[in-house]
Motif scaffolding. Structure first.
Motif, PDB file in Angstrom:
ATOM      1  N   SER A 124       0.850  -1.194   0.000  1.00 30.99           N
ATOM      2  CA  SER A 124       0.000   0.000   0.000  1.00 30.99           C
ATOM      3  C   SER A 124       0.883   1.240   0.000  1.00 30.99           C
ATOM      4  CB  SER A 124      -0.913  -0.033   1.226  1.00 30.99           C
ATOM      5  OG  SER A 124      -1.738   1.095   1.237  1.00 30.99           O
ATOM      6  N   PRO A 125       1.353   1.656  -1.174  1.00 31.85           N
ATOM      7  CA  PRO A 125       2.315   2.757  -1.233  1.00 31.85           C
ATOM      8  C   PRO A 125       1.764   4.103  -0.763  1.00 31.85           C
ATOM      9  CG  PRO A 125       1.664   2.082  -3.443  1.00 31.85           C
ATOM     10  CD  PRO A 125       1.064   1.100  -2.488  1.00 31.85           C
ATOM     11  N   THR A 126       0.438   4.272  -0.823  1.00 25.52           N
ATOM     12  CA  THR A 126      -0.140   5.575  -0.460  1.00 25.52           C
ATOM     13  C   THR A 126      -0.538   5.681   1.011  1.00 25.52           C
ATOM     14  OG1 THR A 126      -2.320   4.800  -1.146  1.00 25.52           O
ATOM     15  CG2 THR A 126      -1.021   6.008  -2.781  1.00 25.52           C
ATOM     16  N   GLU A 127      -0.326   4.625   1.803  1.00 23.61           N
ATOM     17  CA  GLU A 127      -0.762   4.679   3.201  1.00 23.61           C
ATOM     18  C   GLU A 127       0.034   5.697   4.031  1.00 23.61           C
ATOM     19  OE1 GLU A 127      -0.314   0.826   4.983  1.00 23.61           O
ATOM     20  OE2 GLU A 127       1.865   0.880   4.865  1.00 23.61           O
ATOM     21  N   ILE A 128       1.154   6.152   3.528  1.00 23.08           N
ATOM     22  CA  ILE A 128       1.979   7.109   4.273  1.00 23.08           C
ATOM     23  C   ILE A 128       1.556   8.562   4.084  1.00 23.08           C
ATOM     24  CG2 ILE A 128       4.030   5.645   4.262  1.00 23.08           C
ATOM     25  CD1 ILE A 128       4.994   7.729   2.006  1.00 23.08           C
ATOM     26  N   VAL A 129       0.615   8.821   3.159  1.00 24.52           N
ATOM     27  CA  VAL A 129       0.262  10.201   2.813  1.00 24.52           C
ATOM     28  C   VAL A 129      -0.238  10.985   4.029  1.00 24.52           C
ATOM     29  CG1 VAL A 129      -1.291  11.652   1.439  1.00 24.52           C
ATOM     30  CG2 VAL A 129      -0.146   9.709   0.379  1.00 24.52           C
ATOM     31  N   SER A 130      -1.171  10.421   4.801  1.00 25.03           N
ATOM     32  CA  SER A 130      -1.719  11.159   5.951  1.00 25.03           C
ATOM     33  C   SER A 130      -0.651  11.389   7.017  1.00 25.03           C
ATOM     34  CB  SER A 130      -2.927  10.436   6.541  1.00 25.03           C
ATOM     35  OG  SER A 130      -2.582   9.116   6.914  1.00 25.03           O
ATOM     36  N   ALA A 131       0.190  10.386   7.266  1.00 25.07           N
ATOM     37  CA  ALA A 131       1.263  10.540   8.263  1.00 25.07           C
ATOM     38  C   ALA A 131       2.284  11.581   7.800  1.00 25.07           C
ATOM     39  CB  ALA A 131       1.949   9.205   8.511  1.00 25.07           C
ATOM     40  N   THR A 132       2.589  11.573   6.503  1.00 18.33           N
ATOM     41  CA  THR A 132       3.538  12.551   5.952  1.00 18.33           C
ATOM     42  C   THR A 132       2.983  13.958   6.062  1.00 18.33           C
ATOM     43  OG1 THR A 132       4.341  10.905   4.390  1.00 18.33           O
ATOM     44  CG2 THR A 132       4.849  13.182   3.886  1.00 18.33           C
ATOM     45  N   LEU A 133       1.698  14.124   5.742  1.00 20.46           N
ATOM     46  CA  LEU A 133       1.067  15.436   5.831  1.00 20.46           C
ATOM     47  C   LEU A 133       1.091  15.951   7.270  1.00 20.46           C
ATOM     48  CD1 LEU A 133      -0.434  17.768   4.500  1.00 20.46           C
ATOM     49  CD2 LEU A 133      -2.566  16.503   4.842  1.00 20.46           C
ATOM     50  N   LEU A 134       0.730  15.087   8.218  1.00 16.54           N
ATOM     51  CA  LEU A 134       0.737  15.482   9.631  1.00 16.54           C
ATOM     52  C   LEU A 134       2.148  15.862  10.088  1.00 16.54           C
ATOM     53  CD1 LEU A 134      -0.804  15.773  12.323  1.00 16.54           C
ATOM     54  CD2 LEU A 134      -0.273  13.367  12.756  1.00 16.54           C
ATOM     55  N   ALA A 135       3.127  15.019   9.743  1.00 16.26           N
ATOM     56  CA  ALA A 135       4.517  15.300  10.129  1.00 16.26           C
ATOM     57  C   ALA A 135       5.015  16.593   9.504  1.00 16.26           C
ATOM     58  CB  ALA A 135       5.418  14.140   9.717  1.00 16.26           C
ATOM     59  N   SER A 136       4.666  16.833   8.234  1.00 13.89           N
ATOM     60  CA  SER A 136       5.148  18.047   7.574  1.00 13.89           C
ATOM     61  C   SER A 136       4.451  19.294   8.129  1.00 13.89           C
ATOM     62  CB  SER A 136       5.024  17.948   6.057  1.00 13.89           C
ATOM     63  OG  SER A 136       3.694  18.020   5.638  1.00 13.89           O
ATOM     64  N   ILE A 137       3.181  19.189   8.535  1.00 15.91           N
ATOM     65  CA  ILE A 137       2.500  20.330   9.160  1.00 15.91           C
ATOM     66  C   ILE A 137       3.175  20.670  10.482  1.00 15.91           C
ATOM     67  CG2 ILE A 137       0.359  21.027  10.331  1.00 15.91           C
ATOM     68  CD1 ILE A 137      -1.168  19.545   8.080  1.00 15.91           C
ATOM     69  N   ILE A 138       3.483  19.633  11.287  1.00 13.17           N
ATOM     70  CA  ILE A 138       4.149  19.860  12.583  1.00 13.17           C
ATOM     71  C   ILE A 138       5.530  20.470  12.374  1.00 13.17           C
ATOM     72  CG2 ILE A 138       5.156  18.688  14.592  1.00 13.17           C
ATOM     73  CD1 ILE A 138       2.739  16.712  14.380  1.00 13.17           C
ATOM     74  N   SER A 139       6.290  19.953  11.388  1.00 11.89           N
ATOM     75  CA  SER A 139       7.636  20.500  11.147  1.00 11.89           C
ATOM     76  C   SER A 139       7.559  21.929  10.607  1.00 11.89           C
ATOM     77  CB  SER A 139       8.430  19.599  10.197  1.00 11.89           C
ATOM     78  OG  SER A 139       7.914  19.660   8.892  1.00 11.89           O
TER      79      SER A 139
END
Length: 197
Positions: free
Chosen positions: A160-175
């Motif tokens: 599931s290559p797209t399962e990281i999208v939500s985690a990446t978005l959250l991490a990038s918003i925090i950073s």
């Protein structure tokens, strides 16, 4: 300095391999890594072309201009010492938009142009407040779609290559928020020190 560190590590590894008699394994690893890098780079081209095409369609449809219009008041507050109609502002917005869509390679030339324009604006050999803020924000890289990471996950047959999208978005918003807060904190500390001198 980093080049020296890499050179020392590479030379140290080769000397260690020569002493242990594992030079054949080092040679195999070098050629296999080089082959993997070429295959990966070629496989990334198709994904980059696809997303650049999507970005062009969004640009032609006026979506990017709308995003830039929405972001402009916020960006103007982040960079108060840049006039709103200055070319640097356009490059900053283009860079952030490209990063937002995960097109880091496409964002780099715009980021360089933004820095050049800010350098002209400041007229000082030192980094200006805007340059430091831009670097902090660019390093945090607010990303909606991590294009390169998705391409790598697809290349190596992720279930599931797209399962990281939500985690990446959250991490990038925090950073992104963290970068802005830290930038503002250090700016205030520096301003108070200069006021006391």
């Amino acid at each position: 300095m980093v080049n020296y560190i890499w050179a020392i590590m590479a030379i140290g590894g080769i000397i260690y391999a020569m002493i242990n008699g594992t030079m054949d394994e080092v040679n195999k690893a070098i050629f296999k890594s080089a082959d993997d890098a070429v295959v990966l780079a070629i496989s990334l081209i198709s994904v980059m072309v696809f997303w650049l095409g999507i970005t062009k369609i969004a640009e032609a449809a006026g979506l990017l201009k709308g995003l830039v219009r929405l972001a402009k008041p916020f960006i103007a507050r982040l960079f108060p010492d840049i006039p709103k109609d200055h070319p640097a502002m356009g490059y900053i917005l283009s860079n952030l938009t490209a990063n937002f869509f995960g097109l880091g390679n496409a964002a780099t030339p715009m980021g360089i142009k933004a820095m050049e324009e800010m350098k002209k604006l400041s007229g000082s050999p030192k980094a200006s407040r805007s340059m430091i803020t831009f670097l902090a924000i660019n390093t945090s890289s607010l990303t909606l779609i991590p294009t390169t990471v998705l391409a790598v996950r697809m290349k190596y047959d992720s279930q599931s290559p797209t399962e990281i999208v939500s985690a990446t978005l959250l991490a990038s918003i925090i950073s992104f928020i963290g970068a802005i807060l830290i930038d503002r904190l250090f700016y205030e500390i520096r301003r108070r020190k200069e006021r006391h001198l």
